[in-house]
Design an enzyme around this catalytic site. Structure first.
Site: not given
Ligand code: BGC
Length: 752
Positions: A229
């Site tokens: 993530d």
């Molecule tokens: C979120 C993800 C997301 C990623 C990119 C993260 O903070 O938890 O779900 O895909 O950011 O934006």
């Protein structure tokens, strides 16, 4: 693209570099070897493609796109074909925008109604969540675009999401939290999986070899890459070793240098690095196989978003007030009628190219509008309230559009209660008093308490239904669309009823999942608790009757596949869609199990008077629990209920099947084994009788010796006694040598 050859030609620095992003949304290119970057973008219910500087909180701008219903809504469709279609559509849009991997679906279990991201997630039930995710993945990937199944694993709250440790036992992990991902991986075959920020039982997801490698790859056969993530990397070499292939976004060379150092110092094997590079190149190759762009018809997509939103809405209550007739004088009350809340906040936030509201599309000759109260601040405005009451009085029906304001539900933090703003509750009560025919339409991503539920005549849960939710609400209110959504989560009466209530958020970084497997309806059903609306609930403007439940066999082994069929008839006067839900009711014996668990569902469209047969197949897994000692799922022998219904609390047909387990786990009898565990195996009973006969103890009741009594009597007298206690209880007639001999005999019998 010969991946092995490319890897062989890459320098150590190039390989380390490929394992982290070039920027916010792209992997690096290796031009001299023809490796092109992979473009990723959020996800899940629309495309948040950012052209300029990226951010993961959804605050920066993004290219105008189509905002489809969020996960909370699509799961309520109970319609895999619909979710597949949504996936295809998103895939098409990705192709048009040059996006190779869409960051979704988000499949985390709704442990508590408070999780700030529940609107993105599917369900409290792992089977439903996983089926939906598999359909989404297959749909997107059918267009040559990859997906990223997220957030792996046990990321069920936003509070302290980057440091918290989700603590739970193995059975809970396997049956609930891993299970939400399992089918999605096995059947959907996502190109990538995104690991979560949090820790699981103390170890960061990013560094968790057990889940990233042992379970995901070795047990489930995942063959894509695991991406962090955004910002979830903690110790790059250790993460790589655990199975985290790609770090996103860029760490500006810092972590690449750490990888190089670790390889040079012999702390990280270059083979591990090569493997990660190969996986990333594997996905890059798939991206290149797909054509870059494809034209995309956004207007058509908007129409599709409207149809989908209509399919997802859940009619929670209807005392003859809906559907509304076209020329009935109706008051739309509440700001959401004019400005619907159609999505949540954070990284999934879409820059919708177009929106529509129910008020904007309403027939103004018979519909009036009153704002009623503010949706920005929780304060009663007497003038607005008065105006709303007047509008309600003047109409035949009043429809209050209520819901959660933007600030209540977002990625990054959790809700602190489950209530609507009090000014909205007050508005609903006042409108009810003014007009007995009041309907409430809800826009929210997660359950709310409804203190007025008994006073209103109708409740339509529209969820966060995407940019076309306004039109879709009209379609359902006026009966153009017959509602067919069913709740993918329980609506408890109050927050305190929720099984995670006592431990949610945790203490500091420790979040104990003490309710174990009893999440959502598994808990409410076991406790026989009243709920506001049960899991699976959803009304229609027509009625359905179930009959003729059939199973392919009355006795099965756990290695067999059982087929189940049931006839459904539309007994009403208009066409509609029924969601037949199949629950397995395991035996309530020694193993602590839920009352029922969803193991199949089928959405069936029926014209008035029409009948169809719904069919389901159940494998041994549908009857199983996770036996931690045995380290596998098993279905113990016994009688299992097969229940078909329109909700977890509206079972219409049921029967039973006798299941025989083909391989019970081996146990060894020892000095500490209690008699009960021996007597439970009928074949061992004669041996026990022989042994206790040596004690020559007469039963006080009928003078029979204990060895001659019934098995029940033996159980009652000896059940909880460990074998070693025979020495003292036999008055010295049985010695340790006798017991050892007895143990040897039992262990050699093949019974255990
Ligand atoms: C979120 C993800 C997301 C990623 C990119 C993260 O903070 O938890 O779900 O895909 O950011 O934006």
């Amino acid at each position: 693209m010969d991946i092995k050859k490319i890897v062989a030609e890459m320098t150590l620095e190039e390989k380390a570099g490929l394992c982290s992003g070039a920027d916010f949304w792209h992997t690096k290119a290796v031009e001299r070897l023809g490796v092109e970057p992979i473009t990723m973008s959020d996800g899940p219910h629309g495309l948040r493609r950012q052209e300029e500087a990226g951010d993961h909180l959804g605050m920066g701008g993004s290219v105008p796109a189509v905002c489809f219903p969020a996960g909370c809504a699509t799961a309520a469709s109970f319609d895999e074909a619909l979710v597949y279609e949504l996936g295809q559509e998103l895939g098409k849009e990705c192709r048009a925008e040059g996006v190779n991997v869409l960051l979704g679906p988000a499949v985390n279990i709704k442990r508590s109604p408070l999780c700030g991201r529940n609107f993105e997630y599917y369900s409290e039930d792992p089977y439903l969540a996983s089926r939906m995710a598999a359909a989404y993945i297959k749909g997107v990937q059918s267009r040559g675009v990859g997906t990223s199944l997220k957030h792996f694993l046990a990321n069920n709250q936003e509070h302290r999401r980057m440091s918290g440790s989700s603590e739970m036992d193995e059975r809970t992990l396997r049956e609930i939290y891993l299970a939400a991902f399992e089918e999605a991986v096995k059947e959907g075959r996502p190109w990538t999986v995104m690991c979560s920020y949090n820790r699981i039982n103390g170890t960061y997801a990013a560094q968790n070899r057990k889940f990233l490698t042992d379970v995901l790859r070795n047990e489930w056969g995942f063959d894509g890459f695991v991406v962090s993530d955004w910002g979830a990397v903690n110790d790059r070499p250790a993460d790589l070793e655990a199975g985290l292939d790609l770090e996103m976004p860029s760490s500006f060379g810092h972590n690449d240098a750490r990888i190089v150092e670790a390889v040079k110092a012999g702390r990280l094997s270059e083979k591990t690095l090569d493997q990660a590079v190969e996986r990333i190149l594997g996905v890059a190759r798939k991206c290149r196989e797909a054509e870059r762009t494809e034209p995309y018809d956004k207007e058509a997509a908007h129409r599709l978003a409207r149809r989908m939103a209509g399919e997802c809405m859940v009619l929670l209550k209807n005392e003859g007030v809906l559907p509304l007739s076209k020329n009935r004088k109706t008051a739309f009350i509440g700001e959401f009628a004019a400005h619907p809340r159609y999505q949540g906040g954070g990284s999934s936030h879409i820059n919708a190219f177009q929106t529509e509201s129910a008020w904007e599309l309403a027939d103004k000759t018979c519909v009036t509008y009153a704002k009623g109260c503010s949706i920005k601040e929780d304060k009663t405005d007497e003038a607005l309230l008065k105006e709303a009451v007047l509008a309600a009085k003047e109409a035949e029906t009043a429809v209050v559009f209520a819901g959660l304001p933007d600030s209540y539900e977002s990625e990054g933090y959790d809700r602190v209660h489950m209530r609507l703003p009090e000014n909205q509750n007050e508005l609903i009560r006042a409108v009810c008093e003014a007009n007995p025919n009041t309907v409430v339409v809800l826009h929210n991503g997660s359950p709310v308490e409804m203190p007025w539920a008994d006073q209103v005549k109708g409740i339509l849960e529209a969820y966060l239904g995407g940019q076309a939710v306004g039109g879709a609400v009209l379609d359902v209110l006026y009966g153009e669309v017959n509602p067919s959504g069913h709740l993918a989560e329980t609506f408890p009466l109050k927050l305190e009823d929720n099984p995670s209530y006592l431990y949610y958020r945790g203490e500091g970084d420790t979040v104990e999942y003490r309710e174990g497997i009893f999440v959502g309806y598994r808990y409410y059903d076991k406790k026989k608790m009243d709920v506001l609306f049960p899991f699976g609930h959803g009304l229609s403007y027509t009625d359905f009757a179930f009959s003729n439940l059939k199973i392919s066999a009355e006795r099965i082994r756990d290695t067999d596949v059982l087929t189940v069929s049931v006839d459904i008839k539309n007994t009403g006067s208009r066409s509609g869609k029924a969601v037949a839900q199949l629950y397995v009711a395991p035996p309530q014996g020694e193993i602590i199990r839920p009352v029922r668990e969803l193991k199949g569902f089928e959405k069936v469209e029926l014209e008035a008077g029409e009948s169809r047969t719904a069919r389901f197949t159940l494998s041994g897994r549908a009857f199983s629990f996770y036996d931690t000692a045995a380290g596998r799922f098993r279905a113990p022998s016994g009688r299992y209920g097969i229940e078909i219904g329109l909700s977890s609390r509206d079972i219409r047909q049921q029967c039973q099947v006798e299941l025989e387990e083909s391989e019970t786990p081996h146990t060894r009898v020892g000095m500490d084994t209690i008699f009960l565990d021996i007597l439970r195996r009928p074949a061992a009973v004669p041996m026990v009788r022989e042994m206790v006969a040596k004690m020559d103890v007469a039963d006080a009741g009928n003078g029979e010796s204990m060895g001659e009594g019934t098995t029940e009597m033996l159980e009652a007298l000896l059940g909880y006694m460990p074998l070693h206690a025979l020495v003292s209880f036999s008055g010295g007639k049985i010695g340790f040598d006798d017991i050892e001999e007895f143990i040897e005999k039992l262990n050699g019998s093949g019974i255990f």
